[in-house]
Design a protein around this motif. Structure first.
Motif, PDB file in Angstrom:
ATOM      1  N   ARG A   1       0.824  -1.205   0.000  1.00 52.25           N
ATOM      2  CA  ARG A   1       0.000   0.000   0.000  1.00 52.25           C
ATOM      3  C   ARG A   1       0.861   1.258   0.000  1.00 52.25           C
ATOM      4  O   ARG A   1       0.644   2.171  -0.799  1.00 52.25           O
ATOM      5  CB  ARG A   1      -0.936  -0.013   1.212  1.00 52.25           C
ATOM      6  CG  ARG A   1      -1.871   1.183   1.277  1.00 52.25           C
ATOM      7  CD  ARG A   1      -2.721   1.107   2.532  1.00 52.25           C
ATOM      8  NE  ARG A   1      -3.612   2.255   2.640  1.00 52.25           N
ATOM      9  CZ  ARG A   1      -4.831   2.297   2.152  1.00 52.25           C
ATOM     10  NH1 ARG A   1      -5.315   1.240   1.506  1.00 52.25           N
ATOM     11  NH2 ARG A   1      -5.586   3.372   2.287  1.00 52.25           N
TER      12      ARG A   1
ATOM     13  N   ARG B   1       0.376   5.384  -1.093  1.00 54.77           N
ATOM     14  CA  ARG B   1      -0.695   5.514  -2.088  1.00 54.77           C
ATOM     15  C   ARG B   1      -1.709   4.386  -1.873  1.00 54.77           C
ATOM     16  O   ARG B   1      -1.352   3.212  -1.872  1.00 54.77           O
ATOM     17  CB  ARG B   1      -0.127   5.438  -3.500  1.00 54.77           C
ATOM     18  CG  ARG B   1      -1.170   5.632  -4.584  1.00 54.77           C
ATOM     19  CD  ARG B   1      -0.574   5.367  -5.962  1.00 54.77           C
ATOM     20  NE  ARG B   1       0.563   6.250  -6.252  1.00 54.77           N
ATOM     21  CZ  ARG B   1       1.244   6.213  -7.380  1.00 54.77           C
ATOM     22  NH1 ARG B   1       0.925   5.323  -8.306  1.00 54.77           N
ATOM     23  NH2 ARG B   1       2.254   7.033  -7.575  1.00 54.77           N
ATOM     24  N   LYS B   2      -2.949   4.750  -1.714  1.00 54.49           N
ATOM     25  CA  LYS B   2      -3.988   3.736  -1.497  1.00 54.49           C
ATOM     26  C   LYS B   2      -4.299   3.008  -2.799  1.00 54.49           C
ATOM     27  O   LYS B   2      -4.060   3.502  -3.896  1.00 54.49           O
ATOM     28  CB  LYS B   2      -5.253   4.400  -0.959  1.00 54.49           C
ATOM     29  CG  LYS B   2      -5.913   5.354  -1.949  1.00 54.49           C
ATOM     30  CD  LYS B   2      -7.181   5.952  -1.357  1.00 54.49           C
ATOM     31  CE  LYS B   2      -7.872   6.873  -2.376  1.00 54.49           C
ATOM     32  NZ  LYS B   2      -9.126   7.435  -1.826  1.00 54.49           N
ATOM     33  N   LYS B   3      -4.840   1.796  -2.639  1.00 57.24           N
ATOM     34  CA  LYS B   3      -5.261   1.005  -3.790  1.00 57.24           C
ATOM     35  C   LYS B   3      -6.745   1.231  -4.052  1.00 57.24           C
ATOM     36  O   LYS B   3      -7.543   1.292  -3.114  1.00 57.24           O
ATOM     37  CB  LYS B   3      -5.017  -0.479  -3.534  1.00 57.24           C
ATOM     38  CG  LYS B   3      -3.554  -0.858  -3.413  1.00 57.24           C
ATOM     39  CD  LYS B   3      -3.438  -2.361  -3.247  1.00 57.24           C
ATOM     40  CE  LYS B   3      -1.998  -2.780  -3.069  1.00 57.24           C
ATOM     41  NZ  LYS B   3      -1.874  -4.251  -2.912  1.00 57.24           N
ATOM     42  N   ASP B   4      -7.081   1.327  -5.314  1.00 57.85           N
ATOM     43  CA  ASP B   4      -8.472   1.482  -5.723  1.00 57.85           C
ATOM     44  C   ASP B   4      -8.920   0.177  -6.359  1.00 57.85           C
ATOM     45  O   ASP B   4      -8.509  -0.161  -7.476  1.00 57.85           O
ATOM     46  CB  ASP B   4      -8.611   2.645  -6.713  1.00 57.85           C
ATOM     47  CG  ASP B   4     -10.069   3.044  -6.906  1.00 57.85           C
ATOM     48  OD1 ASP B   4     -10.946   2.268  -6.506  1.00 57.85           O
ATOM     49  OD2 ASP B   4     -10.319   4.132  -7.466  1.00 57.85           O
TER      50      ASP B   4
ATOM     51  N   ALA C   1     -11.741  -0.570  -7.551  1.00 58.49           N
ATOM     52  CA  ALA C   1     -12.542  -0.348  -8.754  1.00 58.49           C
ATOM     53  C   ALA C   1     -11.660  -0.286  -9.992  1.00 58.49           C
ATOM     54  O   ALA C   1     -12.027  -0.795 -11.061  1.00 58.49           O
ATOM     55  CB  ALA C   1     -13.360   0.937  -8.614  1.00 58.49           C
ATOM     56  N   VAL C   2     -10.490   0.313  -9.865  1.00 60.63           N
ATOM     57  CA  VAL C   2      -9.557   0.382 -10.991  1.00 60.63           C
ATOM     58  C   VAL C   2      -9.035  -1.011 -11.349  1.00 60.63           C
ATOM     59  O   VAL C   2      -8.957  -1.381 -12.519  1.00 60.63           O
ATOM     60  CB  VAL C   2      -8.390   1.326 -10.655  1.00 60.63           C
ATOM     61  CG1 VAL C   2      -7.359   1.324 -11.769  1.00 60.63           C
ATOM     62  CG2 VAL C   2      -8.901   2.738 -10.421  1.00 60.63           C
TER      63      VAL C   2
ATOM     64  N   ALA D   1     -18.027   7.066 -12.053  1.00 60.97           N
ATOM     65  CA  ALA D   1     -17.147   6.021 -11.520  1.00 60.97           C
ATOM     66  C   ALA D   1     -16.437   5.277 -12.643  1.00 60.97           C
ATOM     67  O   ALA D   1     -15.256   4.925 -12.523  1.00 60.97           O
ATOM     68  CB  ALA D   1     -17.953   5.049 -10.663  1.00 60.97           C
TER      69      ALA D   1
ATOM     70  N   GLN E   1     -13.645   7.469 -13.956  1.00 64.79           N
ATOM     71  CA  GLN E   1     -12.532   7.492 -13.005  1.00 64.79           C
ATOM     72  C   GLN E   1     -11.701   6.216 -13.097  1.00 64.79           C
ATOM     73  O   GLN E   1     -10.464   6.266 -13.120  1.00 64.79           O
ATOM     74  CB  GLN E   1     -13.076   7.680 -11.589  1.00 64.79           C
ATOM     75  CG  GLN E   1     -13.655   9.057 -11.333  1.00 64.79           C
ATOM     76  CD  GLN E   1     -14.316   9.157  -9.975  1.00 64.79           C
ATOM     77  OE1 GLN E   1     -14.414   8.165  -9.245  1.00 64.79           O
ATOM     78  NE2 GLN E   1     -14.789  10.343  -9.617  1.00 64.79           N
ATOM     79  N   ALA E   2     -12.385   5.065 -13.138  1.00 64.67           N
ATOM     80  CA  ALA E   2     -11.654   3.799 -13.228  1.00 64.67           C
ATOM     81  C   ALA E   2     -10.856   3.721 -14.519  1.00 64.67           C
ATOM     82  O   ALA E   2      -9.697   3.273 -14.530  1.00 64.67           O
ATOM     83  CB  ALA E   2     -12.639   2.635 -13.131  1.00 64.67           C
TER      84      ALA E   2
ATOM     85  N   TRP F   1      -7.716   6.214 -14.285  1.00 68.48           N
ATOM     86  CA  TRP F   1      -6.615   5.805 -13.426  1.00 68.48           C
ATOM     87  C   TRP F   1      -5.985   4.494 -13.888  1.00 68.48           C
ATOM     88  O   TRP F   1      -4.807   4.246 -13.618  1.00 68.48           O
ATOM     89  CB  TRP F   1      -7.083   5.699 -11.979  1.00 68.48           C
ATOM     90  CG  TRP F   1      -7.404   7.041 -11.404  1.00 68.48           C
ATOM     91  CD1 TRP F   1      -8.609   7.507 -10.988  1.00 68.48           C
ATOM     92  CD2 TRP F   1      -6.478   8.132 -11.218  1.00 68.48           C
ATOM     93  NE1 TRP F   1      -8.509   8.803 -10.557  1.00 68.48           N
ATOM     94  CE2 TRP F   1      -7.216   9.213 -10.677  1.00 68.48           C
ATOM     95  CE3 TRP F   1      -5.117   8.291 -11.459  1.00 68.48           C
ATOM     96  CZ2 TRP F   1      -6.622  10.425 -10.366  1.00 68.48           C
ATOM     97  CZ3 TRP F   1      -4.522   9.508 -11.151  1.00 68.48           C
ATOM     98  CH2 TRP F   1      -5.274  10.557 -10.616  1.00 68.48           C
ATOM     99  N   SER F   2      -6.736   3.661 -14.592  1.00 69.56           N
ATOM    100  CA  SER F   2      -6.104   2.472 -15.171  1.00 69.56           C
ATOM    101  C   SER F   2      -5.111   2.873 -16.261  1.00 69.56           C
ATOM    102  O   SER F   2      -4.014   2.304 -16.354  1.00 69.56           O
ATOM    103  CB  SER F   2      -7.171   1.533 -15.735  1.00 69.56           C
ATOM    104  OG  SER F   2      -7.841   2.131 -16.841  1.00 69.56           O
TER     105      SER F   2
END
Length: 306
Positions: free
Chosen positions: A85, A88-91, A93-94, A209, A212-213, A216-217
């Motif tokens: 981690r 930087r946090k993990k998303d 959704a990505v 959403a 956003q996914a 960031w991917s």
């Protein structure tokens, strides 16, 4: 060689159009492979089903793995899922978006192979001819069970001597081919309906959403490529610096061979310009370790203020 490397890197990019093109090429390759493949059913009760189902499902597994290998984003997704981690946090959704995109593209060629084999019917006839009920066909009446098993196993082999004098092998073959083609068209229809519903129902879900996914991917993939390019650039500069230091240490020995060398201090400024930042192996290892375990947060406002 450099040209082939550039082409390979281009095809490994995260561009959706390129990945869609690769999926299309794999699908066409699967069709071409099947048409060029010499399908020869063993026509033996012990091996028919294994051979038929193996031809139907083993190549799709190979094509699926090829789709994963050619997709650069699969490795990026695994790195993002397994990384610590850090700052930087993990998303999730990505990660789910990347996994869904990878699976959809990798499944194109295997599905095409399975549909083509079902529409052709040879694999299903070879696999299930021995499992048919002989009472449904008049040609197997008054025949011993062992003989019936042999005859059903020989149905895919039209030129076999046992089949020349039997009138029911065509009926069994047509029956299984009809079921195979019906199954193939049904799968194709289900996939088309599913794609249609996914296309038209997509605006009903949270588009913010999804954007956003997707954003960031793409960012994760681009960040990884830029980091690798930066590491390659620093490696080149670091190697250049090490070579210059090697020749500097060999100055006295080279003087003995009467080789003219530049005066001390002439190349110092140039060497310093060639080296950017880190100059020690331990520092490089620490930097790479820090990047992996403690990636910086996605916030450049502080750096901008500085």
């Amino acid at each position: 060689m450099d040209r082939f490397r550039m082409i390979f890197q281009y095809f490994q990019s995260n561009s959706e159009s390129v990945m869609n093109g690769i999926c299309g090429l794999l699908a066409l390759a699967s069709v071409k492979m099947y048409t060029c493949f010499d399908f020869s059913c063993p026509c033996l009760p012990q091996y028919n089903m294994a051979y038929g189902l193996g031809i139907m499902f083993i190549p799709p597994v190979i094509l699926f793995l090829c789709g994963l290998i050619l997709n650069r984003q699969s490795l990026v997704m695994l790195d993002e899922w397994r990384r610590p981690r850090g700052h930087r946090k993990k998303d999730l959704a990505v990660i789910r978006y990347m996994c869904s995109s990878i699976m959809q593209r990798a499944m194109v060629a295997p599905v095409v192979w399975i549909i083509v084999t079902l529409l052709d019917g040879k694999c299903l006839i070879c696999a299930f001819s021995g499992s048919m009920d002989p009472e449904k066909f008049a040609g197997f009446a008054n025949v011993s069970p062992v003989r019936v098993e042999q005859l059903l196993a020989k149905v895919p082999c039209k030129d076999d001597e046992l089949m020349r004098n039997n009138t029911s092998h065509k009926a069994v073959s047509r029956y299984l081919r009809c079921w195979s083609q019906a199954l193939g068209w049904s799968i194709l229809l289900i996939l088309i309906v599913a794609a249609f519903l996914a296309r038209w129902l997509r605006p009903c879900f949270n588009q913010a959403a999804l954007l956003q996914a997707r954003h960031w991917s793409n960012y994760i993939d681009i960040e990884q490529k830029i980091f690798e390019e930066t590491c390659c650039e620093h490696s080149r500069l670091f190697a250049h610096k090490c070579i210059l230091h090697f020749f500097e240490s060999m100055r006295q020995e080279i003087k003995l061979h009467r080789v003219n060398l530049p005066r001390e201090g002439e190349g110092d400024e140039e060497e310093e310009n060639l080296l950017r930042g880190i100059t020690d192996q331990d520092q490089v290892n620490k930097l790479l370790k820090t990047w992996y375990y403690e990636k910086p947060p996605l916030d450049v406002s502080r750096a901008t203020q500085r």
